[in-house]
Scaffold this active site. Structure first.
Site, PDB file in Angstrom:
ATOM      1  N   TYR A 157       0.845  -1.200   0.000  1.00  0.00           N
ATOM      2  CA  TYR A 157       0.000   0.000   0.000  1.00  0.00           C
ATOM      3  C   TYR A 157       0.872   1.239   0.000  1.00  0.00           C
ATOM      4  CZ  TYR A 157      -3.825   3.182   1.004  1.00  0.00           C
ATOM      5  OH  TYR A 157      -4.742   4.195   0.917  1.00  0.00           O
ATOM      6  N   PHE A 174      -8.077  20.346 -24.913  1.00  0.00           N
ATOM      7  CA  PHE A 174      -8.372  18.920 -24.907  1.00  0.00           C
ATOM      8  C   PHE A 174      -9.579  18.723 -23.995  1.00  0.00           C
ATOM      9  CE2 PHE A 174      -8.226  14.499 -23.616  1.00  0.00           C
ATOM     10  CZ  PHE A 174      -8.221  13.909 -24.863  1.00  0.00           C
ATOM     11  N   PHE A 180     -19.784  13.632 -25.762  1.00  0.00           N
ATOM     12  CA  PHE A 180     -19.431  12.735 -26.875  1.00  0.00           C
ATOM     13  C   PHE A 180     -19.308  11.282 -26.452  1.00  0.00           C
ATOM     14  CE2 PHE A 180     -14.939  12.281 -25.726  1.00  0.00           C
ATOM     15  CZ  PHE A 180     -14.760  13.381 -24.909  1.00  0.00           C
ATOM     16  N   ARG A 202     -14.583  13.945 -33.719  1.00  0.00           N
ATOM     17  CA  ARG A 202     -13.901  15.083 -33.119  1.00  0.00           C
ATOM     18  C   ARG A 202     -14.415  16.338 -33.817  1.00  0.00           C
ATOM     19  NH1 ARG A 202     -13.140  13.843 -28.342  1.00  0.00           N
ATOM     20  NH2 ARG A 202     -11.243  12.869 -27.645  1.00  0.00           N
TER      21      ARG A 202
HETATM   22  C1  LIG Z   1      -5.872  11.120 -23.468  1.00  0.00           C
HETATM   23  C2  LIG Z   1      -5.444  12.489 -23.230  1.00  0.00           C
HETATM   24  C3  LIG Z   1      -5.672  13.124 -21.995  1.00  0.00           C
HETATM   25  C4  LIG Z   1      -6.475  12.480 -20.873  1.00  0.00           C
HETATM   26  O1  LIG Z   1      -5.878  11.343 -20.386  1.00  0.00           O
HETATM   27  P1  LIG Z   1      -6.712  10.077 -19.838  1.00  0.00           P
HETATM   28  O2  LIG Z   1      -5.639   9.102 -19.474  1.00  0.00           O
HETATM   29  O3  LIG Z   1      -7.603   9.607 -20.930  1.00  0.00           O
HETATM   30  O4  LIG Z   1      -7.475  10.548 -18.648  1.00  0.00           O
HETATM   31  C5  LIG Z   1      -5.194  14.403 -21.844  1.00  0.00           C
HETATM   32  N1  LIG Z   1      -4.543  15.043 -22.834  1.00  0.00           N
HETATM   33  C6  LIG Z   1      -4.310  14.470 -24.022  1.00  0.00           C
HETATM   34  C7  LIG Z   1      -3.578  15.211 -25.079  1.00  0.00           C
HETATM   35  C8  LIG Z   1      -4.754  13.176 -24.265  1.00  0.00           C
HETATM   36  O5  LIG Z   1      -4.529  12.622 -25.461  1.00  0.00           O
END
Ligand SMILES: *Cc1c(COP(=O)(O)O)cnc(C)c1O
Length: 469
Positions: free
Chosen positions: A83, A135, A460, A393
């Site tokens: 842990y 993003f 989405f 997208r």
């Molecule tokens: C996938 C992604 C994230 C988010 O990460 P997760 O592991 O899906 O939570 C953030 N920024 C970019 C550019 C990504 O491609």
């Protein structure tokens, strides 16, 4: 033939091949068109809601869909599932320090966990956060903590036909204007992504990050890097930027990160694992606060939602991702798919980015209004044709403005074919390209979709649609 410019430097050389071979295989399942028609209707015409068993070639995302190496699988057996104080945490911490150069590390379950920690640590209501395009999850956490997001990417990023080589660059005038307008005190940090996912996996240059550094240093504003795809970014710098051809990807990555104060990371991308992430920083205070918060949301500060074995696999994966031959084959596979589509005149974002081909759905379906969801429609059509799964997208991903409640209307309506790392072969790319070509030939007869269910957050992922009559 495609121009050398769009396809990178592979054209004038002999064939290349992946620097690995296959040791274990996983079967794929073919389906009939009838089956796919039922499956996509059951999924509300949203590819996120399909069962993966109904998918043939899965290009939904390159997130956590990577194939690990025999070395990484061996590392899984070395998992120290304590842990507190797991051996694997210290290995990961040391690896991040050596490869990315950051002083302090807070592990998280994946990238958005790190974004949550960073946003809640640094952002106060009324703040403004500039970024080189948004993003989805990153902006969500910024806004949830009370900030307004400002897109400061260069205009070329919004133009699918521009061949500019660093479409991920920050527009320094836009950044300066924002600082003049809201004041440096209202900007807790600049959020810089490398490469920029939403722009089509487009890179940012070393010269640009240096210039951003110089500008923000004058105001004492820190820079946090979305380092999720920064290794891919380093390859583009090596290929395109003067003075970097003889530097290794590892050297370029470290130099790039040295112009920033810390990073959020989704381990599911560059580090070639299936789960994991981290927040790193050189700022002791930010570290203390984030390390405190991580126990609320993720887990203790020496595992942060990952098993010990996950941290070990990621530590090994980070080193593998820095191998120049590997990264060339990774991006080379994406370019190969692009080259086929280019030959057939299919419209997509150029130059080809690091992790996928972004089809230009507006150019596919000029007869569809943005409210008829052209990118979502193209993902549906691709799945119907061949069982290839892509992702929207466009306007669906962009969501609604939190203040006005209106649809955000991005200039780009893209359908993303994302290539998982080390998973598919060149023959799979051929099949995908032929499916896209078929959809392109049928484009005029296609009608759009209407949204019949809209979730409140990051719609989405779970929205449902119906075909227009
Ligand atoms: C996938 C992604 C994230 C988010 O990460 P997760 O592991 O899906 O939570 C953030 N920024 C970019 C550019 C990504 O491609």
């Amino acid at each position: 033939m495609p121009s050398l410019h769009t396809m990178g430097q592979q054209q004038d050389r002999r064939s290349w091949a992946e620097p690995y071979k296959i040791k274990a295989v996983e079967p794929l399942y073919m389906t009939s068109r009838d089956h796919r028609e039922r499956a996509i209707a059951d999924a509300g015409y949203n590819t996120f809601l399909l069962h993966s068993r109904d998918v043939y070639i899965d290009l939904l995302t390159d997130s956590g869909t990577n194939a690990m190496s025999d070395r990484q699988w061996s590392g899984m057996m070395l998992g120290d599932e304590a842990y507190a104080g797991s051996e694997n945490f210290y290995h990961l911490e040391q690896t991040v320090k050596e490869c990315y150069g950051y002083e302090y590390l807070v592990p998280t379950h994946q990238g958005r966990g790190a974004e949550n920690l960073l946003s809640s640590t640094l952002i106060k209501p009324g703040h403004h956060v500039p970024g080189n395009m948004y993003f989805t999850t990153t902006r969500f956490h910024q806004e949830r903590n009370g900030a307004t997001f400002h897109d400061i990417i260069v205009d070329e990023a919004h133009d699918t036909s521009s061949l500019f080589e660093f479409k991920g660059n920050v527009d320094l005038d836009k950044l300066q204007r924002l600082i003049d307008e809201v004041g440096a005190d209202a900007i807790p940090y600049v959020c810089v992504a490398a490469t920029v996912n939403m722009a089509g996996g487009q890179p940012i240059s070393m010269a640009n990050i240096k210039a951003v550094r110089e500008l923000t240093a004058r105001y004492g504003i820190p820079i946090y890097l979305d380092a999720t795809r920064a290794v891919e970014n380093a390859l583009f710098i090596q290929e395109r930027e003067e003075g970097y051809a003889d530097k290794s990807i590892a050297e370029i990555l470290k130099e790039f990160c040295s112009h920033t104060d810390g990073a959020t990371m989704s381990g599911k991308k560059d580090p070639i694992v299936n789960i994991g992430g981290w927040l790193s920083t050189n700022d002791r205070e930010v570290f203390e606060e984030a390390r405190n918060l991580v126990v609320v949301y993720e887990g203790l500060h020496t595992y942060g939602g990952m098993a010990g074995r996950d941290m070990e696999a990621m530590a090994i994966g980070i080193r593998e991702s820095l191998d120049d031959d590997y990264m060339k084959s990774r991006v080379g596979q994406v370019r190969y798919l692009g080259m086929l589509l280019e030959q057939w005149g299919v419209p997509f974002v150029k130059p080809v980015g690091g992790h996928g081909i972004f089809l230009d759905a507006r150019a596919f379906y000029p007869h569809l209004a943005q409210d008829q969801f052209p990118s979502q429609t193209l993902a549906w059509q691709l799945y119907l044709d061949s069982g290839v799964r892509a992702m929207e997208r466009g306007i669906v991903s962009a969501g609604r403005d939190p203040v006005t409640g209106e649809h955000r209307r991005p200039k780009l309506e893209l359908t993303r074919l994302t290539i998982p790392r080390r998973v598919y072969t060149q023959a799979h790319m051929d099949v995908v390209a032929e499916a896209v070509k078929e959809c392109y030939e049928e484009r005029e007869s296609v009608k759009g979709l209407k949204m019949v269910y809209e979730p409140k957050y990051l719609r989405f992922f779970q929205a449902r649609f119906e075909p227009l009559a």
